[in-house]
Write an enzyme that holds these catalytic residues in place. Structure first.
Site, short mmCIF file in Angstrom:
data_model
loop_
_atom_site.label_atom_id
_atom_site.label_comp_id
_atom_site.label_asym_id
_atom_site.label_seq_id
_atom_site.Cartn_x
_atom_site.Cartn_y
_atom_site.Cartn_z
N ARG A 1 5.02 8.63 -5.65
CA ARG A 1 4.82 9.63 -6.70
C ARG A 1 5.99 10.61 -6.71
O ARG A 1 5.82 11.83 -6.56
CB ARG A 1 3.49 10.36 -6.48
CG ARG A 1 2.94 10.90 -7.80
CD ARG A 1 1.49 11.26 -7.77
NE ARG A 1 1.12 11.73 -9.10
CZ ARG A 1 -0.10 12.04 -9.47
NH1 ARG A 1 -1.08 11.93 -8.62
NH2 ARG A 1 -0.37 12.46 -10.67
N GLN B 1 3.90 -2.46 -11.32
CA GLN B 1 4.27 -1.35 -12.21
C GLN B 1 5.43 -1.74 -13.12
O GLN B 1 5.82 -0.96 -13.99
CB GLN B 1 4.68 -0.13 -11.37
CG GLN B 1 3.57 0.39 -10.48
CD GLN B 1 4.02 1.53 -9.58
OE1 GLN B 1 3.77 1.48 -8.39
NE2 GLN B 1 4.67 2.55 -10.11
#
Ligand code: CDP
Length: 788
Positions: A372, A222
């Site tokens: 998340r 990421q």
């Protein structure tokens, strides 16, 4: 400013262009596992059956005798290059491969390199390892007790298992407020370990070009740029220099925070590629992924609230023990070892608060990643939203009325929280009232009262969360010293088409679409003529990557700022072409025209051509701009969720009858994508609330290490989500937008728990830790005298 909408939506998460991509026509994706290079070899990993053990022997002879096995790599081999340990993003240290002892079940012990994936797996089976088991520490509370075995014996002088102490707020003012309070409540709340379980497991293909000395790694990350820098820092001494390292993050099949850290498999694959000169592929299998990658949550909180008799909240106090496993491999900004947990005053106006967090080592895989979640915001929202409900019930007030009484009022923004944050904007009452109206709150309360009379169990739970996303102002936020800005570089080509590159990395949340929309709106170039690229360190400008809902607040803003720089140059070129003064030109998306004479105009395409063919004397050619955007503040999205549950007294099964989610992420760039983010986020909030958890027995054996036990919800378990929105723009973001990717995962679990406890409060139930399984509820009902 009105909410942004666009008719030109390319799809949920993928731009239209992708459909024409030949890779898709071949039925192939653009995932690491799809990459095939000539001569590629495969890596598989030997893992420890013990949670804590001395390694006494590794015998590789049988494995090496298998045709096709090329090498077995051990910690001793890596130690020759000082690559057996690596730094974590929190400046702790993590083993790549052990030379002495293993620290958790499933830890990497050795790696087998073979010509074929299956041969590598056979090689793993054939490696013989002898272990001498050591005492195992699983409970983080016991880990802190005097006399507990010290786990990190590699750290000189380390005499306990304590990692860090974090404290914020005014302790004595808070104590005083609790002393003088009319009512106080206290509750232990545990958020168990969970795993992101993304669709694609981590993996990489590492290729080393010996002639050029260049390393290319396609990897599931990421944060490609930060990873490149970490690789250069870790392996600089063996000749890997940053300009000769290229990290490419292709489609990565979901990240959710789990693909921020560097895992040992990546490092071993790179070392193997550099040493052998062969391209090396390593892709984790599902069980390895669930058992050994970084975990989230594992927060043991004791929370307290103080209030006046009339229901005014006065003080908050939370003490937390954070289980980080054997190393602190969280990806928190370095000044915030407990992440942004200090957002735990939530949507409420507190006059006093004090928060303490202690990080602890145990014999578990690295924990503390932000699943998340913007660095522990989920834990913070869970604590405050549960406690507000407990207090409302204690005071016998309706939990909506109680919230409405204590919300930070809309005219208090920008609002300085007692724990130091400056909330940019908010209208909490607006969101809650909308949710109440949509769900029919007053009627539901009537229905609940009637059902209670009849002995039926129905509950209504609210969660009015506030998030803190978009790290961050670089003054306060860095990871390993790298400031947390983000970037966009735009190149407009002579025919008026654009290529734009960003420092972030989409994992399916649709940056290709939304970034193109931002640039289309700012430059007037149609979005189908804007190519958005991310994830290649050789081409994209430096950025800190995508996690913690930071892309829109940082890179999205960088896109707007870079486009505005382009527009400024375009204005000069248009003035030159129109023989007008710059001040006399007006902009409407797509063209500059002379004020009062709209027909005297130059389109952005004409200006782009002139930037290469007919630009003013003294001006540099080209139409390009780059922005490294350092946000002045974080953004504070919020929402109000209401959940209605019915509980079966016979089985303990909780049925979510309705769930209304009203979100506010400021101005929306793409409503369809935001809707998709909320739907996915709600299901990922349902997951830990009702199903997912990873436990360990006393010997450190993982429970929940496969999908047989780790219950990821499917469409069958997922209720119908009813979504709506309010719009309170961020005053400091160039587009008025706030992040949204994680809101629903943060907001959903407390709404579900609050609904379940609301159904059971009259029986004497005060709290249930997630996941709320039928077995737990059944047990709870029996303990409180419900025998049906
Ligand atoms: O960092 P990440 O992309 O995961 O999170 P985000 O910035 O919250 O964005 C998630 C997706 O929603 C992106 O495609 C954004 O561009 C989009 N979004 C939007 O359309 N409007 C907003 N106000 C916020 C996000």
């Amino acid at each position: 400013m009105a909410p942004r909408t666009s008719p030109e939506v390319g799809g949920m998460g993928h731009s239209v262009k992708r459909k024409e991509d030949p890779r898709f026509l071949r039925g192939k994706g653009n995932y690491v596992d799809d990459i095939q290079l000539p001569g590629m070899v495969y890596l598989d990993i030997v893992r420890s059956p013990f949670a804590h053990a001395q390694i006494t022997r590794i015998d590789t002879a049988k494995a090496l005798a298998i045709p096709g096995v090329l090498a077995v790599i051990t910690g001793q081999d890596l130690a020759k290059y000082k690559l057996h340990w690596m730094p974590t993003l929190m400046s702790d240290t993590q083993m790549v491969l052990p030379v002495e002892k293993v620290m958790f079940q499933s830890q990497e012990v050795a790696a087998v390199l073979a010509t074929d994936r299956y041969i590598a797996a056979d090689g793993v089976e054939a490696v013989e390892v002898d272990y001498d088991p050591l005492p195992v520490v699983i409970d983080p509370v016991k880990a802190l007790e005097p006399g507990a075995p010290v786990l990190r014996t590699d750290k000189e002088g380390k005499k306990d298992n304590h990692i860090f102490h974090y404290e914020v707020g005014d302790k004595s003012a808070t104590e005083q407020a609790f002393k003088s309070a009319d009512v106080t409540v206290k509750q232990d709340i545990y958020l168990p370990r969970i795993h992101v379980a993304s669709i694609e497991t981590p993996g990489c293909v590492a290729q080393f070009d010996k002639v050029m000395g260049k390393l290319t790694v396609w990897m599931t990350t990421q944060a490609p740029h930060a990873i490149r820098t970490v690789f250069a820092l870790v392996a600089g001494h063996v000749g890997l220099s940053e300009e000769k390292i290229r990290i490419i993050s292709p489609d990565i099949g979901g990240g959710f925070g789990g693909k921020v850290p560097v895992y040992p498999g990546y490092v071993i694959a790179v070392a193997a590629a550099v040493l052998t000169g062969l391209p090396v592929k390593w892709v984790e299998d599902r069980m390895e992924n669930l058992q050994a990658d970084s975990f989230a949550r594992d927060y043991h909180m004791t929370a307290e609230l103080a209030a006046k008799k009339d229901g005014t909240l006065t003080a908050l106090r939370i003490k937390t023990i954070a289980d980080h496993g054997y190393t602190d491999a969280a990806a928190n900004p370095s000044k915030f070892p407990a992440g942004l947990f200090s957002i735990c005053t939530g949507s409420y106006d507190f006059k006093a608060a004090h928060v303490q967090v202690d990080g602890v080592y145990t014999n578990k895989p690295p924990g503390g990643i932000a699943y998340r979640c913007s660095f522990r915001v989920t834990e913070a929202a869970h604590a405050i939203e549960r406690m507000v409900d407990v207090m409302a019930h204690e005071l016998k007030m309706d939990s909506a009325d109680f919230r409405l009484k204590n919300f930070i009022a809309p005219d208090r923004f920008p609002y300085k929280s007692i724990l130091g944050w400056e909330y940019d904007s908010g209208d909490y009452e607006g969101a809650l009232r909308k949710a109440m109206e949509k769900i029919g709150y007053a009627e539901l309360r009537k229905e609940q009262a009637e059902k209670r009379e009849r002995g039926e169990l129905m509950g209504i739970g609210i969660s009015s969360f506030t998030e803190i996303v978009g790290a961050g102002p670089s003054k306060h936020f860095d990871i390993l010293g790298l400031k947390m800005f983000d970037s966009c570089e735009i190149r407009i080509h002579p025919t008026g088409k654009a290529t734009a590159r960003f420092g972030t990395k989409s994992q399916g949340q649709g940056h290709e679409t939304t970034y193109a929309q931002i640039l289309a709106e700012e430059t007037g170039i149609p979005m189908q003529h804007i190519t958005v690229e991310e994830g290649d360190t050789d081409t994209a400008p430096y950025g800190l990557g995508t996690y913690a809902s930071r892309s829109t607040p940082t890179a999205g803003a960088a896109g707007a700022m870079a486009a505005r720089k382009i527009r400024e140059k375009a204005r000069k070129i248009a003035a030159h072409l129109l023989e007008a003064r710059e001040d006399d030109l007006e902009w409407e998306p797509g063209k500059f025209f002379v004020r009062g004479n709209p027909t005297r105009a130059k389109t952005i395409q004409e200006i782009a051509l002139a930037a290469y063919t007919n630009y003013p004397q003294g001006m540099e050619a080209g139409l390009e701009a780059v922005s490294y955007y350092d946000p002045p503040n974080l953004t504070f999205p919020f929402g109000s969720y209401i959940c209605v549950v019915d509980i079966d007294k016979g089985t303990g099964e909780v049925k979510i009858r309705r769930f209304v989610a009203v979100d506010d992420c400021g101005n929306i760039i793409n409503p369809m994508i935001v809707e998709g983010q909320i739907h996915g986020g709600l299901t990922m909030g349902l997951a830990p609330a009702m199903y997912e958890e990873i436990n360990y027995d006393e010997e450190g054996n993982i429970q929940g290490g496969s999908f047989m036990d780790y219950l990821v919800p499917t469409a069958v378990e997922t209720p119908k989500w009813e979504t709506d929105k309010t719009c309170t723009p961020s005053p400091h973001h160039p587009l008025g937008a706030k992040g949204v990717g994680e809101s629903a995962t943060v907001g959903a679990p407390p709404a579900i728990v609050n609904a379940v406890v609301d159904a059971l409060w009259h029986l004497g139930v005060r709290h249930i830790d997630i996941p709320i399984t039928p077995a737990k509820v059944w047990q709870c009902l029996r303990e409180h005298g419900v025998t049906e």
